[in-house]
Scaffold this active site. Structure first.
Site, short mmCIF file in Angstrom:
data_model
loop_
_atom_site.label_atom_id
_atom_site.label_comp_id
_atom_site.label_asym_id
_atom_site.label_seq_id
_atom_site.Cartn_x
_atom_site.Cartn_y
_atom_site.Cartn_z
N ARG A 41 -31.04 -11.66 27.14
CA ARG A 41 -31.76 -12.03 25.91
C ARG A 41 -33.08 -12.66 26.30
O ARG A 41 -33.11 -13.52 27.19
CB ARG A 41 -30.95 -13.07 25.12
CG ARG A 41 -29.65 -12.57 24.57
CD ARG A 41 -28.75 -13.73 24.20
NE ARG A 41 -28.45 -14.56 25.37
CZ ARG A 41 -27.76 -15.69 25.34
NH1 ARG A 41 -27.31 -16.16 24.20
NH2 ARG A 41 -27.52 -16.39 26.45
N ASN A 45 -25.04 -4.24 20.44
CA ASN A 45 -26.14 -4.69 19.60
C ASN A 45 -25.84 -4.49 18.11
O ASN A 45 -26.17 -5.34 17.28
CB ASN A 45 -27.45 -3.96 19.98
CG ASN A 45 -28.14 -4.67 21.13
OD1 ASN A 45 -27.66 -5.67 21.63
ND2 ASN A 45 -29.28 -4.14 21.55
N LEU A 59 -23.73 -16.75 14.22
CA LEU A 59 -23.35 -17.07 12.84
C LEU A 59 -24.37 -18.03 12.23
O LEU A 59 -24.03 -18.93 11.49
CB LEU A 59 -21.94 -17.69 12.81
CG LEU A 59 -20.79 -16.71 13.05
CD1 LEU A 59 -19.45 -17.44 13.01
CD2 LEU A 59 -20.78 -15.57 12.01
N GLY A 90 -34.63 -9.64 13.72
CA GLY A 90 -35.79 -8.85 14.12
C GLY A 90 -35.75 -8.68 15.61
O GLY A 90 -34.68 -8.64 16.21
N CYS A 122 -35.09 -5.33 19.92
CA CYS A 122 -33.88 -4.54 20.18
C CYS A 122 -33.05 -4.21 18.93
O CYS A 122 -32.82 -3.03 18.63
CB CYS A 122 -33.01 -5.24 21.21
SG CYS A 122 -33.77 -5.29 22.84
N LYS A 175 -37.89 -15.05 17.92
CA LYS A 175 -36.99 -16.15 18.24
C LYS A 175 -37.73 -17.09 19.18
O LYS A 175 -38.80 -16.76 19.68
CB LYS A 175 -35.68 -15.65 18.84
CG LYS A 175 -35.82 -14.99 20.19
CD LYS A 175 -34.42 -14.80 20.73
CE LYS A 175 -34.35 -13.94 21.93
NZ LYS A 175 -33.03 -13.81 22.46
N1 LIG Z 1 -36.53 -6.88 25.72
C1 LIG Z 1 -35.24 -7.14 25.72
O1 LIG Z 1 -34.82 -8.25 25.40
C2 LIG Z 1 -34.26 -6.09 26.13
C3 LIG Z 1 -32.93 -6.46 26.41
C4 LIG Z 1 -32.04 -5.48 26.81
C5 LIG Z 1 -32.45 -4.16 26.91
N2 LIG Z 1 -33.74 -3.83 26.60
C6 LIG Z 1 -34.15 -2.44 26.76
O2 LIG Z 1 -34.85 -2.34 28.00
C7 LIG Z 1 -35.89 -1.37 27.89
C8 LIG Z 1 -37.23 -1.99 28.25
O3 LIG Z 1 -37.51 -2.98 27.30
P1 LIG Z 1 -38.70 -4.03 27.50
O4 LIG Z 1 -38.60 -4.99 26.39
O5 LIG Z 1 -38.66 -4.52 28.90
O6 LIG Z 1 -39.97 -3.06 27.33
P2 LIG Z 1 -41.50 -3.40 27.62
O7 LIG Z 1 -42.26 -2.62 26.63
O8 LIG Z 1 -41.69 -4.88 27.71
O9 LIG Z 1 -41.75 -2.82 29.09
C9 LIG Z 1 -41.78 -1.47 29.41
C10 LIG Z 1 -42.74 -1.30 30.57
O10 LIG Z 1 -42.60 0.03 31.08
C11 LIG Z 1 -43.89 0.47 31.49
N3 LIG Z 1 -43.84 1.94 31.64
C12 LIG Z 1 -43.70 2.87 30.67
N4 LIG Z 1 -43.65 4.10 31.23
C13 LIG Z 1 -43.73 3.93 32.56
C14 LIG Z 1 -43.72 4.83 33.69
N5 LIG Z 1 -43.57 6.13 33.53
N6 LIG Z 1 -43.84 4.30 34.92
C15 LIG Z 1 -43.98 2.97 35.11
N7 LIG Z 1 -43.99 2.09 34.09
C16 LIG Z 1 -43.86 2.56 32.83
C17 LIG Z 1 -44.81 -0.05 30.42
O11 LIG Z 1 -46.15 -0.08 30.86
C18 LIG Z 1 -44.22 -1.45 30.19
O12 LIG Z 1 -44.82 -2.41 31.04
C19 LIG Z 1 -35.81 -0.83 26.47
O13 LIG Z 1 -35.02 0.33 26.46
C20 LIG Z 1 -35.12 -1.94 25.72
O14 LIG Z 1 -34.43 -1.47 24.58
C21 LIG Z 1 -34.65 -4.77 26.24
#
Ligand SMILES: NC(=O)c1ccc[n+]([C@@H]2O[C@H](COP(=O)([O-])OP(=O)(O)OC[C@H]3O[C@@H](n4cnc5c(N)ncnc54)[C@H](O)[C@@H]3O)[C@@H](O)[C@H]2O)c1
Length: 463
Positions: A158, A215, A257, A264, A267, A328
């Protein structure tokens, strides 16, 4: 062991830094050269508590580095993690997998051009069932059998507590049918094995679905308590008592809860939407999750109306102070934040918004340029006709209420996170509105401000 982390965002950067803390040699790759340049100088592009020290110490120890050069990062790598974004696809709500497939194609091309043994390509991004098989197909087109394996390793961290979540997770999920992939991932997560963290080994498909199911369930729990909060308001009950009363039941649990303005973040909304869409494709509708999405959207868009009602039915020409903009606390992430649904609506209704957030303001300024941004919480309140608390940052939990009362032109506080007690607000001379708790009426000490007991709507109806 050596890994490449492709995508250096909230998940990739935290996961990469944490793996390096486990002793793994990690190269983080990103397409965004500006981000890599900042990281190379030790400047962390996101706000996540503790991440700057973790990155600095592991970079100094030579275990963590940053590059835009995928091929260099893959040289000698035991595994390549795909941690790129999977946002909602514009128009239809499916997960946009273009970044995942592009990354898989780039990995395939890079691996084909360098010598190497066997690389496990692990999808850490949240992806719909079947995506891992498509990644496998992309790799198979460019690489001989035995040069790669695929696995799914969804991430549950998270934002705001990402490092602790990664280092001490409730579980690690590893989806693969391949023994070599299992061995490599077991090796990478070895410190967690030693701490007896449950490791759930599954098929590729099950691992992908576990993430969405988790989720969707959490989003359902939030939405459930939000609806119960509405019922509490109608019948004069207190949602915090209800949450405690049901949360002590071990089958229910006390997490998620907290009634509020609707979920929001980066994710829950997009993952629930993607889950619904992928279930539709196989003609197995998920009506509960569909309802959760509908109820949550209605809640977020109805929040401005509630605020306007609490401000006497009209905010035209009024100035409202807003504390908290991110979805958050302890993150600078503004993606799908309730503030983005609420504040433009208040502006349309004629209000001027004076806002403050400890970490989210630079992104908020980009997304909502029409607001006035203030240097601190009290500056936002100065001369305002009401105060709205949207995000429960710790620094908003212990405001000097006498100062709040003194600064506000109208002593109205609308707390969408229930971080204050109605009695203390009343005692401070503030008319306090919160979620799912009896309203405190007009403030004591104000003209005509004796305590007003608000009769629940249902009781009013029966006299
Ligand atoms: N943010 C969260 O809290 C969270 C938690 C669990 C899972 N996730 C999942 O993890 C994944 C990533 O989420 P995030 O929040 O870290 O995304 P983000 O947008 O913060 O980061 C993604 C990064 O990937 C880079 N990128 C895109 N294409 C690329 C490529 N071909 N080569 C190299 N870099 C590349 C972008 O420039 C960016 O810096 C998503 O699928 C999300 O659903 C996110």
């Amino acid at each position: 062991m050596r890994i490449a982390m492709i995508g250096t965002g909230y998940v990739g950067l935290v996961s990469g830094a944490c793996f390096s803390e486990f002793g793994v040699s990690v190269t983080c790759v990103d397409k965004d050269a500006g981000k890599i340049e900042r990281l190379t100088r030790g400047d962390i592009p996101i706000y996540e508590p503790g991440l700057d020290q973790l990155v600095a110490s592991n970079a100094a120890a030579g275990r963590l580095s940053f590059t835009t050069d995928l091929k260099a990062a893959l040289l000698g790598a035991d595994a390549a993690f795909i941690a790129v974004g999977t946002p909602s696809r514009r128009g239809d709500g499916h997960a946009d997998l273009s970044y995942v497939f592009a990354a898989a194609g780039e990995i395939a091309e890079a691996l084909a051009s360098i010598p190497g043994d066997r690389t496990v390509v692990v999808t850490k991004s949240t992806v719909p069932v079947g995506t891992g098989r498509q990644v496998e197909r992309i790799l198979r087109e460019a690489l001989p059998p035995g040069r790669f394996d695929v696995a799914s390793n969804p991430e549950f961290l998270r934002e705001g507590s990402a490092i602790a979540d990664f280092m001490r997770p409730d579980r690690v999920v590893i989806g693969t049918e391949n023994e070599h992939a299992r061995t490599v991932l077991r090796g990478l997560y070895r410190p967690l094995f030693l701490r007896e963290t449950p490791i759930v080994f599954t098929s590729l498909e099950s691992a992908e679905l576990i993430k969405y199911a988790a989720n969707a369930f959490l989003a359902t729990k939030i939405t459930f308590i939000n609806e119960i909060a509405d019922l509490c308001e109608a019948v004069g009950a207190d949602v915090q008592d209800i949450a405690r009363g049901i949360g002590l039941d071990g089958r229910i649990g006390n997490k998620f809860l907290h009634a509020g303005p609707g979920f929001g973040g980066s994710c829950f909304p997009k993952d629930c939407e993607a889950l619904v869409r992928s279930a539709e494709l196989v003609e197995t509708p998920l009506s509960i999750v569909e309802t959760v999405l509908r109820v949550n959207e209605a809640r977020k868009s109805g929040m401005a109306g509630r605020i306007i009602a609490a401000c006497g039915g009209n905010v035209a020409g009024k100035t409202l102070a807003v504390l908290g903009l991110t979805f958050k606390p302890n993150t600078d992430d503004m993606r799908d934040s309730p503030s983005l649904a609420i504040l433009p609506e208040l502006v349309r209704a004629g209000a001027t918004i004076r806002a403050f957030d400890p970490e989210g303001m630079s992104e908020a300024k980009r997304l909502m340029p029409g607001l006035d941004y203030c240097d601190d919480a009290y500056a936002a309140m100065d001369g305002a006709d009401g105060l709205i608390l949207i995000t429960e940052w710790n620094e908003f939990r212990a405001l000097d209420l006498a100062r709040v009362r003194h600064l506000l032109r109208q002593p109205v506080v609308i707390d969408l996170r229930n971080i204050y007690q109605p009695d203390e607000m009343m005692a401070a001379g503030l008319a306090y509105h919160s979620i799912g708790r009896p309203a405190s009426g007009r403030a004591a000490g104000q003209p005509g401000g004796e305590r007003i007991t608000v009769k629940p709507a249902s009781l009013r109806a029966i006299g």
